[in-house]
Design a protein around this motif. Sequence first.
Motif, PDB file in Angstrom:
ATOM      1  N   ALA A  30     -28.117  20.338   3.418  1.00  0.00           N
ATOM      2  CA  ALA A  30     -28.765  21.622   3.697  1.00  0.00           C
ATOM      3  C   ALA A  30     -28.364  22.658   2.659  1.00  0.00           C
ATOM      4  O   ALA A  30     -27.190  22.762   2.295  1.00  0.00           O
ATOM      5  N   ARG A  31     -29.347  23.387   2.176  1.00  0.00           N
ATOM      6  CA  ARG A  31     -29.119  24.504   1.251  1.00  0.00           C
ATOM      7  C   ARG A  31     -29.607  25.768   1.966  1.00  0.00           C
ATOM      8  O   ARG A  31     -30.823  25.992   2.072  1.00  0.00           O
ATOM      9  N   PRO A  32     -28.696  26.587   2.481  1.00  0.00           N
ATOM     10  CA  PRO A  32     -29.097  27.687   3.369  1.00  0.00           C
ATOM     11  C   PRO A  32     -29.759  28.883   2.696  1.00  0.00           C
ATOM     12  O   PRO A  32     -30.453  29.649   3.356  1.00  0.00           O
ATOM     13  N   ASN A  33     -29.574  29.037   1.372  1.00  0.00           N
ATOM     14  CA  ASN A  33     -30.055  30.273   0.748  1.00  0.00           C
ATOM     15  C   ASN A  33     -30.707  30.009  -0.604  1.00  0.00           C
ATOM     16  O   ASN A  33     -30.311  30.564  -1.623  1.00  0.00           O
ATOM     17  N   LEU A  34     -31.744  29.194  -0.627  1.00  0.00           N
ATOM     18  CA  LEU A  34     -32.469  28.964  -1.868  1.00  0.00           C
ATOM     19  C   LEU A  34     -33.326  30.189  -2.193  1.00  0.00           C
ATOM     20  O   LEU A  34     -33.940  30.786  -1.304  1.00  0.00           O
ATOM     21  N   PRO A  35     -33.377  30.586  -3.459  1.00  0.00           N
ATOM     22  CA  PRO A  35     -34.091  31.822  -3.810  1.00  0.00           C
ATOM     23  C   PRO A  35     -35.604  31.691  -3.746  1.00  0.00           C
ATOM     24  O   PRO A  35     -36.178  30.686  -4.156  1.00  0.00           O
TER      25      PRO A  35
END
Length: 399
Positions: free
Chosen positions: A87-92
């Motif tokens: 999981a990548r919680p804060n992709l731009p």
Amino acid sequence: MVPPFRADHIGSLLRPQSLLEARSSLSSPSQMYSLDIPQSVKDAEIQAIREVVKTQLEKGVRPITDGEYARHIYYGGFFEKLSGFEARPNLPIPDAFRTDFPTTTGLAKMGATTRAAVVCTGKIEYKESPYLSEWLSLRDNLPQNLWREAKFTIPAPNYQHIQLKPGTAWTKESGYTSDQEYFDDLAKCYAAELQTLYDAGLRNIQVDDPHLTYFCSSQFIEGCKKDGTDVDELLDLYTRTHNQLLANKPADLHAGMHLCRGNMSGSTHWVSGSYEKIAYKLFNETDYQTYYLEFDDVERAGGFEPLRFLPKGKNVVLGLVSTKTVELEDPATIKGKISAAAVIAVAQGISQDEAMDCLAISPQCGFSSSSLAGGKGMTMERMWEKLQLVRDVAQEVWG
């Protein structure tokens, strides 16, 4: 083929206040893939599922679902539990996503600057079931003779891939060198999950793929062109993957696909347009038995004309009751729309009666695709009234 239920619903239900309060610490969008769920929240989910199953039984609402009460959002709890995903919680936004992708474009207009996603960083493997515990929480509130009247939902395999910038759904470190390799292993995991759930008594699965409607959106298509993506090849990749996951499913496991145009907080939808552009491929080149389609708003979803491509032996659940508006639909109007849909469906080379036989009705989407998302002004009382309206109209039309 006759649909499993003449009166159906898509699965998610408004969350009770007790569950919302229990999940309040997990309500941030960046936490939608969090696996760190406190026991107090799990206990609240179990209690809420017990109560909503009881209510469905009391009100004669079918199929019986868990309301997706164990998920923050309808696609939560699956990809992040497979080996090889992270999981990548804060992709731009927009840089990490497809150009002009309708969801992230809409979120950006609302002020969002990041979005969570799940990226493949290693070999995709099925080491444990992502959803078995959820199914058991539903199943164990029913006597065995009612397991067949339950339905369980699962997100589509392309959910993460379609939104992420081309070439970034999997990393170099994952060992994958093509999207096909990525989907081949992902389809194996889906097939294993279907078998696990089937072995535990599930007989009705609904795969939610609202993103296939993006192929009806000029915004999405133009964005793909800007990215150098061949839209037809991409759609072929996704439909082929759907068939891979279904290839070895048990014969008596009913499989349906739900497609809508988004159902987020405040009755928000992400795209508009008829199913026309994808209908032939959808109905004739995917191996689902049932298609749950939204038809509650002509401007958003188009008319019934795409039903002319429905082949013999398959069926459509017409989403004629809206989860986006609180107004209670007129039964006579619903019946008129059912008849109108049947007129189109006779293009299969069947009689009007046979066309009616391959139709059913439901709300056009779930009532709460995420914990905090419901139609503008929608209440628990009105939700149950709408579900009972679907039940009553189906009874009058089909007996």
